[in-house]
Design an enzyme around this catalytic site. Structure first.
Site: not given
Length: 725
Positions: A35-36, A220-221, A251, A610
């Site tokens: 994503k980043t 973002d997010e 998420q 994670r």
DNA sequence: CCTCAAACATTTTTT
DNA sequence: ATGTTTGAGG
């Protein structure tokens, strides 16, 4: 122009997102799907290929850490400074706008930002001023209420009387709170966002300027945005659809603090020409981990729908460990970590993740006794410590005399003979004449109604601040801070603090001077901003907005302990998801509300994803919680993972079962008879379980068993047909 | 003004 | 169990 470095490292979906034409774009990026990377490369693409100026890039994140990382990665990729790009948190960007347009935002130039602690204290004081019983109107609840309204974009004046007495009282408090903040020049976190929204909404020239300026807005997010953040984004991109958002509905774990997962759905309505791209290839975890995560999250309703996959193979099975109690759980986890380290693994690649902070203790103790270095995330941050807040309050007062919160904080810290009575008088004058506390104090002195002693003490305090202000003139920032730290008497106060913490506080104050020395205002904004604001104010604002995140020292090889929430965005080779029990995870408060339960499940999904290589899930059959012994059932989330991905680990043979957690009476019985405490048994009707207690004998002999399926039961041995496993 | 004890509450957290 | 806040008393 080197396009290959931007395009080559991307998979098809990522490339499609990065090179898409400028139009509304929703990238649904699963955990670990890059994503980043997409965000960073998208920005690089615009600059290098589309020729967009760095100056017209805006990117908003939620945390300073994410903003910093994004900036760093862009600089690395483009090999240029990202200084002129607006990359920051929602709050940081809002703050910057408000500083620049303080007047149009109807704020004093010297406005200061309050953190939530400041806000709470302000509310407590306000309730006292309004003569409201703090028991009937808990300050925390008031704070929550006010923030919730602001998150929704609702001002006190927008609210209508509903006749509900609770709502009416809250409205009165909210109104008074707004007035107090205005008078003191104080802005809380939610206010930053709301004000920034109103600034754009009510000033067409300002709005137009920024609409022109930002060629592309990146978020973002996105699943974590609240109502006002989304409204602000919409204003900024109105009619241009130049918005590129990245998020993952699976998420979304911050609904409880106002995040609106619905914004993802609304996005598709509000930007009809949008494009959706799903990133489903995962580069982090093994197949078993991803399949488990997919299965768990699939239980939720109304998802956008996404399924993670990897071409990296299945990897190890997920390990499940049923601990006898919480100490056994800690023991098991730490033994596994030690084994990992013995085999050459690094401690910093290991994380222990739990639902609530209280769970960290047992692991800390175990890690401590085995001498394993570890780090717990989520403690008090640097700028939130009392001693630091006190020192900052002096500095704030120098910058803005009307800052009532700071005034009250240090007027008698260290004690200088200004008692509750005097402060009360000041407060009354302030309330009756709508003055700041500082102004009210001057009025009080002139009234000559105070005793000579109190008058002198009060004058002494006001003079002290004025003297600081005078002496600070022309000094470097760190010298100003040093002046205050040394001359305020705070050092002396903490030096004589015989409790162990005093020394640490003195050190922290010295560290504050050091932080001021290192503070570089130029990293915060560009030149335009610095003209508007003194360096001291920049420092103060920065202290609140970036409350001193303890950056993980890469040098330290420590086991990482943190809550599931703070683990979002991170990854570890080996992950322990502990306390997988009903009532703990999912938490008790969430189990009877579908929405909240689904959020817990997303949290579980976050936790599972994670892990890169190894995932351990543990639960305890008995747990001491809030001083009580509880016998929780295993978490429902465990049952949602198909058993083919799980292997049960038994360590009974190697674990010395702590007898201390068992009632002494039962202890004497435990060696007798067929069953032992901790013995696994199976029952025709109830299934598998563990013996927890025994009492009585002969025909009366009863055993308490914690069954996996049905929980706790007392059974008469004579009737129950139990099989030893 | 400070100290000590009883009462109290106790998911999650960034800004 | 534990940490924090409030109230009484020195």
């Amino acid at each position: 122009m080197d396009v290959t470095s931007i395009i080559d490292p991307l998979n098809d979906a990522q490339r499609q997102a990065v090179t898409a034409p400028s139009q509304a774009m929703l990238v649904l990026a699963g955990a670990g799907s890059g994503k980043t990377r997409v965000l960073v490369h998208r920005i690089a693409w615009q600059i290098q290929v589309l020729g967009v100026s760095a100056h017209s890039i805006l990117a908003v994140t939620f945390t300073n850490k994410a903003a910093k990382e994004m900036r760093g990665r862009i600089e690395e990729l483009l090999n240029m400074s990202a200084q002129s790009m607006w990359i920051g948190t929602f709050h940081g960007v809002a703050h910057r706008l408000l500083r620049r347009h303080a007047k149009q935002a109807k704020l004093p130039e010297t406005f200061q930002v309050m953190d939530s602690g400041d806000q709470l204290r302000l509310i407590k004081r306000l309730l006292a001023t309004l003569n409201l019983d703090a028991d009937k109107w808990p300050p925390r609840q008031v704070q929550w209420y006010i923030n919730a309204q602001k998150d929704e974009g609702i001002r006190a004046r927008h609210m209508m009387e509903t006749g509900d007495p609770y709502q009416r009282q809250m409205l009165i408090i909210y109104k008074a709170y707004e007035q107090l903040c205005d008078r003191s020049g104080l802005v809380d976190f939610a206010e930053l966002l709301l004000r920034a929204h109103e600034l754009l909404r009510d000033n067409p020239d300002v709005l137009d300027f920024y609409q022109q300026r930002f060629r592309q807005v990146h978020v973002d997010e996105f699943q974590d945005t609240n109502t006002i953040q989304y409204a602000w984004l919409r204003l900024l991109t109105e009619g241009k659809d130049n918005i590129f958002v990245v998020g993952d509905d699976d998420q979304s774990i911050y609904g409880w603090r106002g995040a609106k997962i619905e914004n993802i759905y609304s996005f598709q309505k509000h930007y009809p020409n949008h494009q959706v791209i799903k990133l489903e290839q995962n580069y982090r975890s093994t197949g078993n981990i991803l399949k488990a995560a997919n299965k768990v999250i699939s239980v939720n309703d109304g998802r956008m729908g996404k399924e993670l996959w990897t071409d990296a193979g299945d990897g190890d099975l997920i390990s499940l460990y049923a601990a006898f109690n919480e100490q056994d759980e800690a023991h098991f986890v730490v033994e596994r970590i030690r084994a990992w380290v013995n085999e050459g693994g690094l401690r910093k690649d290991v994380a222990i993740l739990y639902r609530s902070n209280a769970q960290s203790r047992q692991f800390e103790e175990r890690l401590m006794t085995t001498g394993t270095p570890y780090r717990v995330y989520g403690g008090l941050r640097f700028f939130e410590r009392v001693e630091i807040k006190n020192a900052l309050a002096y500095l704030r007062l120098m910058s803005n005399r009307d800052d009532d919160a700071s005034f009250e904080r240090v007027i008698n810290t260290p004690t200088r003979g200004i008692g509750a009575k005097t402060i009360d008088d000041i407060r009354n004058i302030a309330r009756d004449q709508s003055l700041s506390l500082w102004a009210a104090a001057i009025v009080l002195i002139n009234q000559r109604t105070l005793s000579a002693r109190a008058t002198n003490a009060l004058i002494g305090f006001l003079e002290l601040i004025k003297r600081f202000d005078g002496q600070a003139e022309g000094l470097e920032l760190f010298e100003k801070v040093k002046l205050v730290v040394e001359k305020s008497g705070l050092i002396e106060l903490y030096q004589k603090d015989k409790a162990d913490k005093g020394e640490e506080k003195v050190e922290n104050l010295e560290e504050l001077v050091n932080a001021a020395r290192l503070f570089d205002a130029s990293t915060i904004g560009d030149l335009e901003d610095q003209e508007n604001l003194g360096e001291l104010d920049m420092f103060l604002a920065n202290a609140t907005l970036e409350s001193g995140e303890l950056q993980g020292d890469d040098f330290d090889d420590c086991v990482q302990l943190m809550t599931l929430h703070s683990a979002k965005g991170l990854e570890f080779k080996q992950v322990f998801l502990v306390g997988m029990e009903e009532g703990l995870f999912p938490s008790q408060q969430s189990v009877d509300d579908v929405g909240r339960l689904e959020e817990e499940r997303r949290l579980c999904y976050v936790g599972i994803t994670r892990a890169m290589k190894q995932l351990y899930l543990t639960y305890a059959e008995s747990r001491r919680l809030y001083g009580r012994e509880t016998y929780p059932r295993p978490s429902r989330f465990l049952r949602e993972i198909p058993s083919e991905h799980i292997q049960e680990v038994r360590m009974r043979a190697t674990v010395t079962r702590p007898v201390t957690s068992v009632k002494p009476k039962a202890q004497s019985l435990q060696t007798e008879g067929k069953y032992k405490l901790g013995q696994r048994v199976s029952h025709a009707k109830f299934g598998e379980g563990v013996v927890l207690q025994m009492e009585g004998d002969g025909a009366q002999e009863r055993v308490q068993i914690n069954f996996k399926q049905v929980g706790l039961k007392w059974l008469i041995l004579a009737y129950a047909q139990l099989d030893v496993l």
